[in-house]
Design a protein around this motif. Structure first.
Motif, PDB file in Angstrom:
ATOM      1  N   GLY A  86      92.053  39.713 -24.848  1.00 56.36           N
ATOM      2  CA  GLY A  86      91.679  41.103 -25.119  1.00 56.36           C
ATOM      3  C   GLY A  86      92.877  42.015 -25.236  1.00 56.36           C
ATOM      4  N   ALA A  87      93.927  41.730 -24.470  1.00 57.86           N
ATOM      5  CA  ALA A  87      95.143  42.538 -24.551  1.00 57.86           C
ATOM      6  C   ALA A  87      95.862  42.322 -25.878  1.00 57.86           C
ATOM      7  CB  ALA A  87      96.072  42.202 -23.385  1.00 57.86           C
ATOM      8  N   ILE A  88      95.774  41.122 -26.432  1.00 60.31           N
ATOM      9  CA  ILE A  88      96.398  40.838 -27.732  1.00 60.31           C
ATOM     10  C   ILE A  88      95.698  41.643 -28.822  1.00 60.31           C
ATOM     11  CG2 ILE A  88      96.978  39.045 -29.391  1.00 60.31           C
ATOM     12  CD1 ILE A  88      98.434  38.797 -26.687  1.00 60.31           C
ATOM     13  N   VAL A  89      94.356  41.592 -28.822  1.00 61.44           N
ATOM     14  CA  VAL A  89      93.577  42.325 -29.825  1.00 61.44           C
ATOM     15  C   VAL A  89      93.728  43.832 -29.641  1.00 61.44           C
ATOM     16  CG1 VAL A  89      91.237  42.773 -30.655  1.00 61.44           C
ATOM     17  CG2 VAL A  89      91.926  40.446 -30.082  1.00 61.44           C
ATOM     18  N   GLY A  90      93.879  44.270 -28.394  1.00 57.06           N
ATOM     19  CA  GLY A  90      93.918  45.695 -28.094  1.00 57.06           C
ATOM     20  C   GLY A  90      95.196  46.398 -28.492  1.00 57.06           C
ATOM     21  N   ASN A  91      96.295  45.651 -28.597  1.00 59.61           N
ATOM     22  CA  ASN A  91      97.573  46.239 -29.015  1.00 59.61           C
ATOM     23  C   ASN A  91      98.312  45.286 -29.955  1.00 59.61           C
ATOM     24  OD1 ASN A  91      98.131  48.925 -27.547  1.00 59.61           O
ATOM     25  ND2 ASN A  91      97.300  47.598 -25.931  1.00 59.61           N
ATOM     26  N   PRO A  92      97.746  45.087 -31.145  1.00 66.13           N
ATOM     27  CA  PRO A  92      98.339  44.129 -32.079  1.00 66.13           C
ATOM     28  C   PRO A  92      99.665  44.589 -32.675  1.00 66.13           C
ATOM     29  CG  PRO A  92      96.568  45.318 -33.155  1.00 66.13           C
ATOM     30  CD  PRO A  92      96.531  45.713 -31.697  1.00 66.13           C
ATOM     31  N   GLN A  93     100.022  45.853 -32.445  1.00 69.34           N
ATOM     32  CA  GLN A  93     101.265  46.390 -32.990  1.00 69.34           C
ATOM     33  C   GLN A  93     102.495  45.917 -32.232  1.00 69.34           C
ATOM     34  OE1 GLN A  93      99.255  48.098 -31.038  1.00 69.34           O
ATOM     35  NE2 GLN A  93     100.475  49.213 -29.539  1.00 69.34           N
ATOM     36  N   LEU A  94     102.305  45.332 -31.046  1.00 67.45           N
ATOM     37  CA  LEU A  94     103.447  44.898 -30.245  1.00 67.45           C
ATOM     38  C   LEU A  94     104.074  43.646 -30.834  1.00 67.45           C
ATOM     39  CD1 LEU A  94     102.045  45.400 -26.630  1.00 67.45           C
ATOM     40  CD2 LEU A  94     103.492  46.945 -27.964  1.00 67.45           C
ATOM     41  N   ALA A  95     105.388  43.532 -30.677  1.00 74.03           N
ATOM     42  CA  ALA A  95     106.113  42.386 -31.216  1.00 74.03           C
ATOM     43  C   ALA A  95     105.638  41.094 -30.573  1.00 74.03           C
ATOM     44  CB  ALA A  95     107.608  42.559 -30.997  1.00 74.03           C
ATOM     45  N   LEU A  96     105.689  40.035 -31.334  1.00 75.73           N
ATOM     46  CA  LEU A  96     105.361  38.704 -30.839  1.00 75.73           C
ATOM     47  C   LEU A  96     106.050  38.420 -29.513  1.00 75.73           C
ATOM     48  CD1 LEU A  96     104.554  35.666 -31.111  1.00 75.73           C
ATOM     49  CD2 LEU A  96     106.439  35.424 -32.734  1.00 75.73           C
ATOM     50  N   TRP A  97     107.288  38.865 -29.363  1.00 74.41           N
ATOM     51  CA  TRP A  97     108.111  38.533 -28.194  1.00 74.41           C
ATOM     52  C   TRP A  97     108.099  39.617 -27.112  1.00 74.41           C
ATOM     53  CZ3 TRP A  97     109.764  38.488 -33.310  1.00 74.41           C
ATOM     54  CH2 TRP A  97     110.329  39.681 -33.775  1.00 74.41           C
ATOM     55  N   HIS A  98     107.174  40.555 -27.186  1.00 75.61           N
ATOM     56  CA  HIS A  98     107.089  41.593 -26.157  1.00 75.61           C
ATOM     57  C   HIS A  98     106.825  40.945 -24.797  1.00 75.61           C
ATOM     58  CE1 HIS A  98     106.190  45.776 -24.788  1.00 75.61           C
ATOM     59  NE2 HIS A  98     105.486  45.118 -23.882  1.00 75.61           N
ATOM     60  N   SER A  99     107.610  41.318 -23.783  1.00 76.06           N
ATOM     61  CA  SER A  99     107.428  40.720 -22.462  1.00 76.06           C
ATOM     62  C   SER A  99     107.747  41.734 -21.372  1.00 76.06           C
ATOM     63  CB  SER A  99     108.280  39.456 -22.319  1.00 76.06           C
ATOM     64  OG  SER A  99     109.654  39.731 -22.514  1.00 76.06           O
ATOM     65  N   PHE A 100     108.323  41.297 -20.267  1.00 74.75           N
ATOM     66  CA  PHE A 100     108.519  42.162 -19.106  1.00 74.75           C
ATOM     67  C   PHE A 100     109.731  43.075 -19.203  1.00 74.75           C
ATOM     68  CE2 PHE A 100     106.258  39.074 -15.976  1.00 74.75           C
ATOM     69  CZ  PHE A 100     105.037  39.558 -16.405  1.00 74.75           C
ATOM     70  N   SER A 101     110.703  42.748 -20.029  1.00 73.94           N
ATOM     71  CA  SER A 101     111.983  43.447 -19.943  1.00 73.94           C
ATOM     72  C   SER A 101     112.524  43.938 -21.275  1.00 73.94           C
ATOM     73  CB  SER A 101     113.029  42.509 -19.306  1.00 73.94           C
ATOM     74  OG  SER A 101     113.172  41.323 -20.076  1.00 73.94           O
ATOM     75  N   ASN A 102     111.698  43.970 -22.308  1.00 71.38           N
ATOM     76  CA  ASN A 102     112.202  44.368 -23.625  1.00 71.38           C
ATOM     77  C   ASN A 102     111.302  45.387 -24.307  1.00 71.38           C
ATOM     78  OD1 ASN A 102     110.043  42.700 -24.150  1.00 71.38           O
ATOM     79  ND2 ASN A 102     111.082  41.401 -25.631  1.00 71.38           N
ATOM     80  N   GLU A 103     110.582  46.172 -23.514  1.00 72.01           N
ATOM     81  CA  GLU A 103     109.665  47.143 -24.083  1.00 72.01           C
ATOM     82  C   GLU A 103     110.411  48.312 -24.717  1.00 72.01           C
ATOM     83  OE1 GLU A 103     110.258  48.190 -19.717  1.00 72.01           O
ATOM     84  OE2 GLU A 103     109.722  46.368 -20.836  1.00 72.01           O
ATOM     85  N   ALA A 104     109.722  49.027 -25.612  1.00 72.41           N
ATOM     86  CA  ALA A 104     110.261  50.245 -26.208  1.00 72.41           C
ATOM     87  C   ALA A 104     110.281  51.351 -25.159  1.00 72.41           C
ATOM     88  CB  ALA A 104     109.422  50.655 -27.417  1.00 72.41           C
TER      89      ALA A 104
END
Length: 379
Positions: A86-104
């Motif tokens: 559900g989190a994937i569908v809810g924010n599909p604009q995030l980069a494939l590699w979005h994780s704990f330490s590389n957010e905008a």
């Protein structure tokens, strides 16, 4: 009662002891949990000889996603296997590699409570893509694992891009985005239901943004529209334009991409159209003219409840949180009446041959698209 130096509240986890040796902790009931496969896979990752697969920055995501993929191999139909979907569908604009330490800069941090879960759990949910690649598209499973011991400086995302093939990987990624939009139809209905329940339990519905634009029985009124900057697709991400439909009509979709991302990387786009009808979703490719521009028209009937344009950003650049600007114009042609003569949906090639080509992931090929419309769901 006997006591020792170890805590009573054991949980799953892996670490390194003071002597530099790895260890895995397992609670008393852990041997019967599918989490054992996830944590066990981390043991396999431990002695990786590929610098590009390190657990940091834009490569950290793969450590968790591939462990999740491995768990899914052993529990493909378990209701909890894709609970992060559900989190994937809810924010599909995030980069494939979005994780704990590389957010905008304006993203919720991974530890910011429910908002943080909507973004930070992504690295645990991207096994949806890896499973789609291997189970739906037939990608050799060794490509998911071999990179750890390939002595490569490539990031996991670029390693997949190079070894699966640039155009194939782009096409498969766009197909995955389309199937997410079509209702996550590569998962079981119970898994989908449980994934959305997890947003209620752990996430924040205020940060559930599956689409960047909505309309009812209409287009963009002759205008070119852009997604808001904070929702614009980043690298290897996608956006969805959503039409609620009750008409028999034709929609024309046009895509015009800018040549570079917000930090200067060369852009590349791929488009898909998803139609939700009474018999389930139908998937169509957008005809692309190079890396930036595309156009396609689709006929729908009043039985088709939704029409979606999916714009996937798939540049040959595999890091950063930059986004990739583009514009879309959607035109609704004149309604042709309340009834329509159905367009014949049939295979021009023998059905067995079409099924073999579909299994090999060739439905996007020009010849297969023309000769296997029914089997490939293209009409």
């Amino acid at each position: 009662m006997m006591t020792d130096d170890f805590p009573n509240g054991w949980a799953f986890g892996q670490g390194t002891d003071p002597y530099g040796l790895p260890y895995l902790t397992v609670p008393s009931t852990g041997m019967y949990s599918t989490t054992m496969y996830h944590e066990g896979f981390h043991i396999f990752q431990y002695n990786s000889n590929s610098p590009g697969f390190g657990y940091s920055g834009d490569t950290q995501w793969y450590t968790e996603s591939s462990a999740q993929w491995y768990k899914a191999e052993y529990a493909p139909d378990d209701i909890m296997t894709y609970v992060q979907a559900g989190a994937i569908v809810g924010n599909p604009q995030l980069a494939l590699w979005h994780s704990f330490s590389n957010e905008a800069p304006n993203d919720p941090g991974a530890h910011d409570g429910r908002a943080g879960w909507m973004y930070g759990v992504r690295q645990y949910g991207m096994h949806t893509l890896l499973s789609f690649l291997t189970e739906v598209k037939g990608v050799d499973k060794s490509w998911i694992t071999n990179g750890y011991y390939a002595m490569t400086d490539l990031s996991p995302q670029e390693y997949l891009f190079r070894n699966i093939g640039p155009e194939t990987f782009r096409s498969y990624f766009a197909d995955w985005a389309a199937h997410n939009t079509g209702g996550l139809d590569y998962l079981t209905p119970n898994q989908v239901e449980r994934a959305y329940l997890e947003i209620t339990l752990a996430g924040d519905w205020n940060l559930f943004r599956p689409s960047v634009w909505y309309s009812e029985n209409g287009g963009t009124n002759g205008e070119w529209v852009k997604p808001e900057e904070d929702l614009r697709a980043r690298g290897w991400a996608y956006n969805v334009f959503n039409i609620t439909n009750s008409l028999t009509t034709t929609y024309k979709f046009q895509l015009k991409g800018e040549s570079a991302g917000s930090q200067g990387a060369p852009a590349y786009f791929v488009g898909r159209v998803v139609i939700l009808g009474q018999d389930g979703p139908r998937y169509l490719d957008m005809d692309m003219d190079g890396a930036l521009n595309g156009e396609t028209s689709v006929q729908v009937t009043s039985d088709d409840s939704n029409v979606f344009l999916v714009v996937a950003s798939v540049p040959e650049y595999f890091k950063s949180y930059q986004n990739y600007p583009y514009q879309v114009k959607i035109t609704k042609e004149e309604v042709v009446g309340t009834t329509t003569t159905p367009i014949p949906c049939e295979d021009k090639m023998k059905t067995k041959k079409c099924k073999r080509r579909k299994k090999k992931g060739k439905c996007s090929k020009k010849g297969v698209k023309a000769k296997c419309k029914k089997t490939c769901g293209l009409c």
